[in-house]
Design a protein around this motif. Structure first.
Motif, short mmCIF file in Angstrom:
data_model
loop_
_atom_site.label_atom_id
_atom_site.label_comp_id
_atom_site.label_asym_id
_atom_site.label_seq_id
_atom_site.Cartn_x
_atom_site.Cartn_y
_atom_site.Cartn_z
N SER A 338 -34.84 5.79 -12.52
CA SER A 338 -33.61 6.76 -12.49
C SER A 338 -32.09 6.64 -12.92
O SER A 338 -33.29 5.19 -14.09
CB SER A 338 -33.26 6.25 -11.01
N GLY A 339 -31.55 6.97 -13.02
CA GLY A 339 -30.23 7.34 -13.82
C GLY A 339 -29.98 8.47 -14.26
O GLY A 339 -30.94 9.51 -14.74
N ALA A 340 -28.20 8.53 -14.40
CA ALA A 340 -28.08 10.51 -14.18
C ALA A 340 -26.48 9.89 -15.47
O ALA A 340 -25.83 8.65 -15.16
CB ALA A 340 -27.88 10.77 -13.07
N ILE A 341 -25.40 11.00 -15.28
CA ILE A 341 -24.81 10.87 -15.98
C ILE A 341 -23.89 11.81 -14.84
O ILE A 341 -24.61 13.11 -14.50
CB ILE A 341 -24.43 11.75 -17.16
N ARG A 342 -22.63 11.27 -13.91
CA ARG A 342 -22.11 12.04 -13.35
C ARG A 342 -20.89 11.28 -13.59
O ARG A 342 -20.37 11.06 -14.06
CB ARG A 342 -22.41 11.26 -11.68
N ASN A 343 -20.30 13.03 -12.58
CA ASN A 343 -18.86 12.74 -13.22
C ASN A 343 -17.77 11.67 -12.12
O ASN A 343 -18.60 11.87 -10.52
CB ASN A 343 -18.16 14.33 -13.09
N VAL A 344 -16.42 11.34 -11.75
CA VAL A 344 -15.88 10.49 -10.97
C VAL A 344 -14.92 11.25 -11.86
O VAL A 344 -13.71 11.63 -12.71
CB VAL A 344 -16.30 8.92 -11.44
N ALA A 345 -14.13 11.43 -10.53
CA ALA A 345 -12.23 12.13 -10.36
C ALA A 345 -11.66 11.27 -11.21
O ALA A 345 -11.21 10.17 -10.41
CB ALA A 345 -12.27 12.28 -9.52
N GLN A 346 -11.06 11.02 -12.05
CA GLN A 346 -9.19 10.20 -12.53
C GLN A 346 -8.28 10.58 -12.41
O GLN A 346 -8.02 11.70 -12.77
CB GLN A 346 -9.86 9.41 -14.11
N TYR A 347 -7.05 10.92 -11.59
CA TYR A 347 -5.73 10.68 -12.12
C TYR A 347 -4.88 10.16 -12.60
O TYR A 347 -4.38 8.68 -13.07
CB TYR A 347 -5.36 10.32 -10.50
N PRO A 348 -4.97 10.16 -14.41
CA PRO A 348 -3.83 9.39 -14.87
C PRO A 348 -2.52 9.11 -14.76
O PRO A 348 -1.89 10.68 -13.87
CB PRO A 348 -4.45 9.71 -16.59
N ILE A 349 -2.20 8.23 -14.84
CA ILE A 349 -0.72 7.60 -13.93
C ILE A 349 0.58 8.75 -15.10
O ILE A 349 -0.07 8.57 -16.50
CB ILE A 349 0.00 6.41 -14.10
N LEU A 350 1.46 9.18 -14.67
CA LEU A 350 2.27 10.92 -15.44
C LEU A 350 3.39 9.54 -15.75
O LEU A 350 3.79 8.39 -15.28
CB LEU A 350 2.86 10.81 -14.15
N GLN A 351 3.80 9.44 -16.92
CA GLN A 351 4.76 8.45 -17.27
C GLN A 351 6.04 9.32 -18.01
O GLN A 351 7.01 8.43 -17.74
CB GLN A 351 4.21 7.51 -18.71
N ASP A 352 5.97 9.63 -17.68
CA ASP A 352 6.99 11.12 -18.78
C ASP A 352 7.96 11.30 -17.32
O ASP A 352 8.02 11.38 -16.51
CB ASP A 352 6.25 12.44 -18.71
N ASP A 353 9.33 10.83 -18.24
CA ASP A 353 10.59 10.48 -17.08
C ASP A 353 11.01 12.39 -16.53
O ASP A 353 11.92 11.88 -15.77
CB ASP A 353 11.30 9.59 -17.54
#
Ligand SMILES: [Zn+2]
Ligand SMILES: [Zn+2]
Ligand SMILES: [Zn+2]
Length: 519
Positions: A338-353
């Protein structure tokens, strides 16, 4: 408040509170702000790393939450003396909460006597009686001790075949260990046996007492009626007290801003910054671990997302656990690879004031505790992708569990090739719990994104068909004026320009609070 006429607010007083953004602090600043705490950032920890020539650090949350000048109530060693290097040159900095195992025995006893649904069968206050029985029969308070003392308790009991329900107190552990700085304890088994012999009669008496008291509870002789009881979370003596007043003042002042979420996330941010779990470079392979042969690796096609696997380069490594495709392959219980490459959702933090100002102007009703950038998919190995589902299995009360990639790395307690990950579920729970902020921030993000794409689409349409321009302008004006409550025509024009160009620098200029001061 400075704008209020003199005397208007005389009946109020104020205090300005200052909190650090943990992610923006240097290690030195961490030391200044968190003087009563400890972590990978402390000068003491760094000195020990250097003095011991360690290649990594394992520092747990108990260590981080306890002051740097601490001595073990068992072996009397200080933190600098408790540091010790593992066989793989990782510096260990671990404290454990040691407890009397009679606690669990007492917790399980009512179910053994009255059945698993004893809470429903017995009178309402039964759980409170059980709590009291439990605190009566345990012999010592939960105590923070060094991990060597905690391990010594278990080792002595196993070697002497002491009743596993018995636990040595911290002071007793101190009597039978032979402590030395920076190494594990030697144990004086004769001394440990002496203490067990000495304590055995009262231990047996407490077991009897526990059984007797639980029998009395089940028979209805012990009761705790709860009518009119003061909830433990709000005793009368704490009402209108410092903590309650501060909490509610802070909550009402910070409602609808990111500050409330920042305060409630402070502990999780502190732990993520302070705790460290480095993995030995050359982790010893368990003898029964199967390693794929060259042929097996070449022939392997995962059932999940086979294209992602085939498409990933030979030198691809998981951004979370740093394993390669090959090292993430493992033999499943069903004897299949077993073993696979899978996607996880990521939400980068917005820093632009500038963009933050615009978003809060358009959507002031969201909590706006933090702002996220568009979701991105990150390809990780299947064991890393399983981290959140596994946390949810254990903590079913976390419907929206989300972890950032850095947090996912922080909760991996053990990474080995061809093996599933070990997960620090306690830390994961703390972090995921604090991440409820992501839910609102995600909703605010999609509201903003929808608005932006609608505006872009319509403005592109207007650019293509000049005769539609007036129509489109009126539609967008209506959206901004009525739905988003932007009254100033100049500001509406600027917002349209910003959304069209993805350039938000005008946002702070057009902020209404700035405008008011010009009058
Ligand atoms: Zn100790
Ligand atoms: Zn213990
Ligand atoms: Zn991974």
């Amino acid at each position: 408040m400075s704008e209020a006429p003199d005397g208007m607010l005389d009946h109020l007083w104020t205090e300005v509170l200052v909190f650090p953004h943990i992610s923006l602090l240097s290690d030195e600043q961490m030391g200044a702000y968190f003087q009563d705490f400890d972590g990978q950032w402390s000068a003491q920890t760094k000195r020990a790393m250097r003095d011991h020539g360690a290649v990594g650090l394992e520092l747990n949350s108990n260590w981080a939450l306890e002051r740097q000048h601490w001595t073990c109530p068992g072996c009397a060693r200080s933190k600098p003396e408790v540091f010790r290097k593992s066989s793989s040159d990782i510096l260990l900095a671990k404290l454990e909460l040691h407890h009397d195992h009679l606690w669990e025995v007492a917790t399980r006893r009512p179910a053994m006597v009255a059945g698993a649904d004893w809470r429903d069968i017995l009178a309402d206050g039964a759980p409170f009686v059980v709590e009291n029985i439990r605190s009566l029969v345990v012999r010592f308070e939960d105590s923070l001790i060094c991990s060597e003392c905690n391990a010594a308790d278990g080792k002595a009991k196993r070697a002497l075949q002491v009743d596993p329900r018995f636990s040595y107190s911290a002071a007793e552990i101190g009597r039978f260990v032979k402590p030395a700085p920076n190494r594990d304890h030697d144990i004086d088994l004769d001394c440990a046996r002496e203490i067990w012999d000495e304590q055995r009669p009262s231990f047996e008496r407490r077991i009897l007492l526990l059984e007797m008291l639980v029998d009395d509870l089940v028979a209805g002789h012990l009761q705790r009626c709860r009518e009119g009881a003061i909830p433990a979370s709000r005793p009368l003596m704490s009402r209108v007290g410092i903590e309650e007043t501060l909490r509610s003042a802070f909550w009402s002042a910070s409602r609808g801003t990111q500050n409330y979420g920042q305060l409630s996330g402070l502990r999780a941010d502190f732990l993520a910054r302070s705790v460290r779990k480095d993995i030995p470079q050359r982790a010893k392979r368990k003898t029964d671990t199967r390693i794929p042969t060259d042929d097996e690796y070449q022939a392997y096609i995962p059932e999940t997302a086979p294209q992602a696997w085939a498409g990933a380069a030979e030198d691809w490594t998981c951004p979370c656990c740093a394993r390669t495709k090959r090292s993430s392959m493992r033999m499943s219980a069903k004897k299949k690879w077993s073993g696979a490459i899978r996607n996880v959702a990521q939400y980068p933090i917005l820093q632009d004031d500038d963009e933050i100002v615009l978003r809060e102007r358009l959507f002031p009703d969201f909590p706006n505790e933090m702002h996220l950038k568009e979701m991105v998919w990150v390809e990780v190995c299947s064991d890393c992708a399983d981290v959140i589902p596994r946390i949810k299995q254990i903590h079913r009360d976390l419907p929206d569990a989300h972890l950032s990639l850095d947090q996912m790395k922080a909760v991996l307690a053990g990474i080995e090739n061809h093996m599933p990950h070990e997960i620090n579920f306690d830390l994961a729970w703390e972090l995921a719990k604090a991440n409820f902020r992501y839910r609102y921030a995600g909703e605010a993000l999609s509201a903003f994104s929808n608005l932006k794409s609608t505006f872009k689409r319509q403005m592109e349409f207007a650019a293509k068909y000049p005769e539609a321009r007036q129509d489109v302008f009126e539609r967008l004006t209506f959206e901004l004026e009525v739905e988003r409550r932007i009254d100033d025509p100049q500001e509406r024009k600027e917002i349209m320009t910003m959304l069209k160009d993805d350039d938000y620098r005008l946002s702070r200029k057009s902020h209404p609070e700035g405008a008011e001061h010009e009058f």
